[in-house]
Design a protein around this motif. Sequence first.
Motif, short mmCIF file in Angstrom:
data_model
loop_
_atom_site.label_atom_id
_atom_site.label_comp_id
_atom_site.label_asym_id
_atom_site.label_seq_id
_atom_site.Cartn_x
_atom_site.Cartn_y
_atom_site.Cartn_z
N SER A 145 -4.96 0.22 -5.30
CA SER A 145 -4.02 -0.85 -5.66
C SER A 145 -2.86 -0.34 -6.51
O SER A 145 -2.23 -1.11 -7.24
N GLN A 146 -2.55 0.95 -6.39
CA GLN A 146 -1.44 1.50 -7.16
C GLN A 146 -1.01 2.85 -6.61
O GLN A 146 -1.84 3.64 -6.18
N PHE A 147 0.31 3.09 -6.61
CA PHE A 147 0.81 4.45 -6.40
C PHE A 147 1.93 4.71 -7.41
O PHE A 147 2.44 3.79 -8.04
N VAL A 148 2.27 5.98 -7.56
CA VAL A 148 3.26 6.39 -8.55
C VAL A 148 4.41 7.12 -7.87
O VAL A 148 4.18 8.05 -7.08
N LEU A 149 5.62 6.69 -8.16
CA LEU A 149 6.82 7.39 -7.69
C LEU A 149 7.22 8.41 -8.75
O LEU A 149 7.54 8.04 -9.87
N TYR A 150 7.22 9.68 -8.38
CA TYR A 150 7.51 10.74 -9.35
C TYR A 150 8.94 11.26 -9.25
O TYR A 150 9.66 10.99 -8.29
N SER A 151 9.34 12.01 -10.28
CA SER A 151 10.59 12.77 -10.31
C SER A 151 11.80 11.89 -10.03
O SER A 151 12.69 12.26 -9.25
N LEU A 152 11.86 10.75 -10.70
CA LEU A 152 12.93 9.80 -10.43
C LEU A 152 14.27 10.19 -11.04
O LEU A 152 15.31 9.70 -10.59
N LEU A 153 14.27 11.07 -12.03
CA LEU A 153 15.54 11.47 -12.63
C LEU A 153 16.52 11.98 -11.58
O LEU A 153 17.73 11.79 -11.70
N PHE A 154 15.99 12.63 -10.54
CA PHE A 154 16.84 13.24 -9.52
C PHE A 154 17.07 12.32 -8.32
O PHE A 154 17.73 12.73 -7.35
N ALA A 155 16.54 11.12 -8.37
CA ALA A 155 16.64 10.22 -7.22
C ALA A 155 17.95 9.45 -7.18
O ALA A 155 18.42 9.08 -6.10
N ASN A 192 0.86 -1.19 0.00
CA ASN A 192 0.00 0.00 0.00
C ASN A 192 0.89 1.23 0.00
O ASN A 192 2.12 1.11 0.07
N SER A 193 0.29 2.40 -0.09
CA SER A 193 1.09 3.62 -0.22
C SER A 193 1.64 4.13 1.10
O SER A 193 2.44 5.08 1.12
N GLY A 194 1.25 3.51 2.22
CA GLY A 194 1.80 3.90 3.51
C GLY A 194 1.66 5.38 3.79
O GLY A 194 0.57 5.96 3.68
N THR A 195 2.77 6.03 4.12
CA THR A 195 2.76 7.46 4.42
C THR A 195 2.92 8.33 3.19
O THR A 195 2.90 9.55 3.28
N TYR A 196 3.07 7.69 2.03
CA TYR A 196 3.26 8.41 0.76
C TYR A 196 1.90 8.67 0.14
O TYR A 196 1.14 7.74 -0.11
N LYS A 197 1.58 9.93 -0.13
CA LYS A 197 0.25 10.29 -0.62
C LYS A 197 0.32 11.08 -1.94
O LYS A 197 -0.04 12.24 -2.01
N PRO A 198 0.84 10.43 -2.98
CA PRO A 198 0.88 11.12 -4.27
C PRO A 198 -0.50 11.17 -4.89
O PRO A 198 -1.40 10.43 -4.52
N ILE A 199 -0.66 12.06 -5.86
CA ILE A 199 -1.92 12.16 -6.60
C ILE A 199 -1.59 12.01 -8.08
O ILE A 199 -0.66 12.68 -8.58
N PRO A 200 -2.32 11.21 -8.87
CA PRO A 200 -3.40 10.35 -8.38
C PRO A 200 -2.87 9.01 -7.87
O PRO A 200 -1.77 8.61 -8.21
N GLN A 201 -3.67 8.32 -7.07
CA GLN A 201 -3.38 6.96 -6.68
C GLN A 201 -4.71 6.23 -6.51
O GLN A 201 -5.76 6.84 -6.41
N THR A 202 -4.65 4.91 -6.51
CA THR A 202 -5.85 4.10 -6.32
C THR A 202 -5.61 3.16 -5.14
O THR A 202 -4.55 3.19 -4.51
#
Length: 301
Positions: free
Chosen positions: A80-90, A68-78
Amino acid sequence: MEASKPLEEKIKSLGLTSNIEQVMEEGYTIISPDKVAPEKFRNDLLNKIIEIAEERTGNRISLTKNTNSGTYKPIPQTDSQFVLYSLLFADPIFEEWLMNDVVQTLSTYFLNNQGQLSSMSSFIKWKGESYKESYGIHADTTPASDGSLPTNWLDACNSVYCLTDYSLENGALGVVPKSHKLGRQPTKDDDLSNFTPVEASKGSIIFWHGNLWHGAYPKKTDGLRINLTTFITHRRIKTQENIKNRVTKEMLKRNPSKAFARMVGLNDHNGFDENGPDMSGIIKFGTSDQMKRFTYDVNDL
């Protein structure tokens, strides 16, 4: 579309000629793992994404278990899915992915050497309904003011690097073949009966035209489906993520090519303040096609 001689040779050397033809006709294609990257790179990238997901969610994550998304609350999410954004800088490994030969060659061809990274993200999906009956069907290209999408050129192209297997039961990408030729976004009244799963083995790239209607099937199996999505648009289109202003000297030192500088928007002079545009990025990194837009010598400025 026409390719320059060097680009044409690159396309042939990578074995991408038939893939380009399929994108033109069907709107999408699958590039097999042997053409994409070594297995070690895929594993390293997958492990890095899992590490980032654990940091952002606060969860322990296993490929074989739902999450589950735990403490991470990106938008949008469902549910059964979350999205990790801005990975170029990770992590630098994502810079390496941006410069992957297949990603670069296809985006250069379809965007006429004027592509710019709009977003790099990872969709992490587990067992559940996800987008439900709508499948989240849409096209990635931003419509014009009259609602139309360009049909004589591309404003955008997208791809997923399948870090786990893509199958219907595993929550595969779904597409409406040839819908990229319609030049508009889908509506609730459209007949979507030919919505088709795109099944691909881990290590593959699924690449598609920015106008293609696509979505995703719900995941019916336990465990995770993980990808890396690389969305590239023509440089005149506003990017989804704030990229240009976050590029560091260290990133440019690791990636000294003009191709990388262009991908992160350093040849874009827009977004200026009261001092007016800084043309140095165009002078340093601009393409020959870009320079032809000017009737004067940019160096004189």
